[in-house]
Write an enzyme that holds these catalytic residues in place. Structure first.
Site, PDB file in Angstrom:
ATOM      1  N   SER B 189       1.074  -1.181  -0.051  1.00  0.00           N
ATOM      2  CA  SER B 189       0.073  -0.090   0.029  1.00  0.00           C
ATOM      3  C   SER B 189       1.023   1.266  -0.094  1.00  0.00           C
ATOM      4  O   SER B 189       1.745   1.240  -0.997  1.00  0.00           O
ATOM      5  CB  SER B 189      -0.958   0.061   1.181  1.00  0.00           C
ATOM      6  OG  SER B 189      -2.079   0.883   1.102  1.00  0.00           O
ATOM      7  N   ASP B 439      -8.430  -5.564  -6.090  1.00  0.00           N
ATOM      8  CA  ASP B 439      -7.936  -4.430  -5.074  1.00  0.00           C
ATOM      9  C   ASP B 439      -8.530  -3.009  -5.910  1.00  0.00           C
ATOM     10  O   ASP B 439      -7.431  -2.780  -6.755  1.00  0.00           O
ATOM     11  CB  ASP B 439      -6.351  -4.505  -4.730  1.00  0.00           C
ATOM     12  CG  ASP B 439      -5.807  -3.405  -3.811  1.00  0.00           C
ATOM     13  OD1 ASP B 439      -6.881  -2.670  -3.399  1.00  0.00           O
ATOM     14  OD2 ASP B 439      -4.773  -3.141  -3.782  1.00  0.00           O
ATOM     15  N   HIS B 464      -6.060  -6.555  -1.747  1.00  0.00           N
ATOM     16  CA  HIS B 464      -4.690  -5.454  -1.054  1.00  0.00           C
ATOM     17  C   HIS B 464      -3.637  -6.181  -0.622  1.00  0.00           C
ATOM     18  O   HIS B 464      -3.590  -7.069   0.441  1.00  0.00           O
ATOM     19  CB  HIS B 464      -5.330  -4.534  -0.308  1.00  0.00           C
ATOM     20  CG  HIS B 464      -4.592  -3.304  -0.189  1.00  0.00           C
ATOM     21  ND1 HIS B 464      -4.363  -2.553  -1.214  1.00  0.00           N
ATOM     22  CD2 HIS B 464      -4.444  -2.505   0.795  1.00  0.00           C
ATOM     23  CE1 HIS B 464      -3.723  -1.327  -1.072  1.00  0.00           C
ATOM     24  NE2 HIS B 464      -3.925  -1.421   0.325  1.00  0.00           N
TER      25      HIS B 464
END
Lengths: 507, 507
Positions: B189, B439, B464
């Site tokens: 991320s 994601d 994710h």
């Protein structure tokens, strides 16, 4: 108008003589080679220098003082020069961007003829951007306020300067509707370091960099600290062993003849100084600086970069020193030699040693913060007094002069340098490191190819960024060839960029 | 102990509803997808989460607050975790370095099993470094003082965080006498963005980066602003068209049923909220957040990253929404669906909507300064209310909440992004951009190979940064294969590095 004398700012170590080890000669403690920044400020009469023959428009761009924080700080106006756009192939023609170094940008513009001369071949737009805290690009509205103290100077850093360039270029391209223009960076000396580092840090903004005489390895323990002075010395020995020896012996003579007030008065008279010496260190520093600068500007044709000088000035200095009959006082010969540097035009009435060691100079600040380049002088190969670099003394002087502690490891953390070949062999592209081996800064530069497109162009007889200088009728063949190689490499970068760009449009 | 309810910090746009165009539904104005940072702070009961099974030592390193200036500022202690060194092949064994993102580093350490699991295969030392202004790594001594105002927060920037990592790694390697250790970066991320950017900016410090689910292109106009919400919506439509439609229709139903105080009381009761709603926007925001986070953690096995959830949670939500007979109140179905997210364990007594829009959250600050990611919601493909991103409104809210103006173009100036393929095709190396197409952040990531060694690994069914999570017995084949590819690429980087290093010793 002041007489055409020269003062050299000596920033480091001077107030610290008392704490230096006794074994270090006083004169040795005072040498600290610098870039050209101090000259840029202390040039006694800028009008003496030929005003740039190049056409450009002067513009200003509002910059953040700290790009890397959101602290509320006043913005400042960065000056930049933009060449004529009539031959520029807009909107996709190249932009040739000079990364301004430690001085007035107009001075660099007028001494970087190479960029102006080749721009039309590429239908390129020329931009010279001034470095923050130099020339007219002063934070806080004036030089006095920008240089007031460590707080006001604290944003004079290399990373901030690179970010200035990045923001300026991004905005400029947008305003010119030239987002697809390839940008090629140019720089000499510290400006060359900026160009190389900018290519590494901002590859999305510039497709390549010509980094001329850029000593990006002159940090920490990457190259031996003796390198610089050994190379200056080697330049003299190469011209004349007797000249080298005379200089090497002169320091003791100078100490001998400078004992006591009366002798200092005599010395001052012998060297035609405008005021009396306080100590011999002032004089040896003045001499050392001349030798170092002579090595940098040892060009094969007459030039007027730092000073008006004949072709091959070291040869001339040594010819002068060697020309006296046996028995001539050594210091008389030294004076005659150094006069080639300080008084080639023969118009100087007296020499002004004056400098202000406590004055705030831009390069002095940079040397006391990020640009910590250890310099020693070896017993064996150097013609200068032996000196071993002491980081502790260096730091103390910085604290004393600027109220700041250096971060000697920061540059290599931020930009690398150790084992640069392994780090960059599979990383980065399109950088030319050009160096002439007469230039004492070449010892701290990249002298071997790192990869297929990170290239070292080395000339045996070149001095400090001679390739960037305006061409002359006296350019030697090797210089003409070097510039041809540079043009060819740059052409290749732009060609590849256009090809890739067209391919991406076609997808 | 607080009951296991969840509060979601909503930072943007809330105080600005009155100035938004009338055509924008109130609820739409409140959605602003975020990374996980707010969760990291608002996790109601960290002890609920399985404490890391991994062994490490917690250490602290003194950092400058501003690496890029010499302003006198207090230093701070950065926390970092160091894994056991018993299997580390010192002094040249690799260092696997996780670039901590917007939260407590222990939370990332316990959710990044991949790094711990593969380290022994490489005889690597594991280091997890905390991001400044998160967890325990607080400037000014405490979170309260660090988050006091825009001035105290002004050094919470990505470039400073990267410099923290660079300085920490350089010092760590020196102290371990492991200067020749190859460093491989990991991050998911925002941490993945940091890993990729660090590899680009500090190639001399790290030889490669695995950047998982790193939306480095989610800035300015690089990807369409509808991307994120369109992808969330697509995840739901993929499971069930009727579910997608039910959600898309629910916003109007919610507006209808939320008119007036009595209706709000009824709505609050229907959704088992701990307090009464002030307006429908509070509720629609709570629902929208759940859908977005569900899309991020739509893992194929039961997980407990943000919340305890079943395998394929979107499928479960839609199954629930679709399971009711015709005529069932739409909002009852919506509540049943969203309860899968907020109350899978069935232990929640009431749901706490509480958040403090004026509170200082780390990611909120970053979104209001550098991390400006425009997000819209399209009429056609989104199940969310239509919303067109307004930079003016965004900026106004940042000024209102944080007293700071965003710099929406800075990230692309500093790190690039536009036309990334042309910029990096011949520049940089050794980056894996791994993404799962479920994601919603993958739409802002690098999904195509840029060069031979800047590689995109894309899995159709991944969510994710699933590749970074601890392995499980239920891992699907494609995930096992993806991780094998990553191991193989990383092994190649290290192999090449050692080979080059040995060659340089031999020269």
């Amino acid at each position: 108008m002041r007489p055409p004398t020269v003062s050299i700012a000596l920033l480091l170590l001077i107030p610290l003589l008392s704490i230096l080890p006794v074994s270090v000669p006083v004169s040795a403690a005072r040498r600290s080679p610098r870039f050209l920044g101090d000259f840029a400020f202390s040039l006694p009469d800028p009008s003496r220098h030929r005003k740039a023959a190049y056409q450009y428009e002067t513009r200003y761009f509002r910059q953040r003082l700290d790009h890397f924080s959101f602290a509320e700080l006043p913005s400042f106006q960065q000056r930049y020069l933009v060449g004529p756009s009539d031959h520029w192939a807009r909107p996709a023609g190249p932009i040739f961007f000079y990364c301004g170094n430690e001085g007035d940008i107009e001075w660099f513009a007028s001494n970087t003829g190479f960029v102006w001369e080749i721009a039309p071949l590429f239908s390129a737009l020329v931009v010279f951007a001034e470095h923050r805290y130099y020339g007219e690009s002063m934070p806080y509205g004036s030089r006095d306020r920008a240089y007031e103290n460590a707080e006001s100077l604290s944003y004079l850093t290399t990373e901030q300067a690179l970010a200035d360039f990045a923001v300026l270029l991004t905005d400029l391209k947008r305003n010119l509707s030239a987002e697809d223009s390839p940008v090629v960076l140019f720089g000499g000396s510290y400006g060359g370091m900026l160009a190389a580092w900018m290519r590494l840090k901002y590859p999305h903004i510039a497709i390549g960099a010509l980094a001329s005489s850029a000593p990006i390895l002159q940090f920490e323990d990457i190259v031996p600290p003796e390198t610089f002075y050994d190379m200056v010395s080697s330049d003299f020995r190469r011209e004349s062993l007797s000249c080298f020896k005379a200089i090497k012996e002169s320091w003791d003579a100078l100490e001998d003849q400078g004992q006591g007030h009366d002798n200092l008065v005599n010395l001052s008279r012998k060297f035609r100084l405008c005021r009396e010496l306080n100590n011999t260190a002032e004089l040896s520093n003045w001499l050392s600086s001349a030798y170092s600068y002579l090595a940098m500007v040892d060009y094969p044709y007459p030039s007027d970069f730092l000073m008006p000088l004949p072709a091959n000035p070291i040869k001339e200095v040594c010819r002068k020193i060697d020309s006296y009959p046996d028995g001539t006082d050594l210091l008389d010969r030294i004076f005659a030699g150094v006069s080639i540097y300080y008084n080639y035009t023969g118009t100087v009435d007296c020499f002004d040693l004056e400098d202000d060691p406590h004055g705030m100079s831009g390069w002095g600040w940079q040397a006391c913060t990020e640009m910590v380049m250890p310099m020693s002088s070896s017993q064996e190969n150097s013609m200068f007094p032996t000196y071993n670099f002491s980081y502790a003394a260096y730091q103390d002087e910085c604290v004393h002069n600027y109220g700041v502690r250096p971060r000697p490891r920061w540059v290599t953390t931020e930009f690398g340098g150790h084992d640069i070949k392994t780090a960059l062999k599979e990383f980065g592209s399109n950088i030319i490191f050009s160096n002439g081996l007469l230039d004492p800064w070449s010892g701290g530069s990249v002298l071997q190819n790192i990869s297929e497109s990170i290239i070292a162009l080395v000339t045996e007889l070149g001095a400090h960024h001679i390739d960037l200088r305006p061409s002359t009728n006296e350019d030697p063949d090797w210089l003409i060839e070097q510039r041809k190689s540079e043009i060819s490499l740059i052409r290749g970068w732009i060609y590849d960029y256009y090809q890739e760009k067209v391919a991406s449009f076609s997808m």
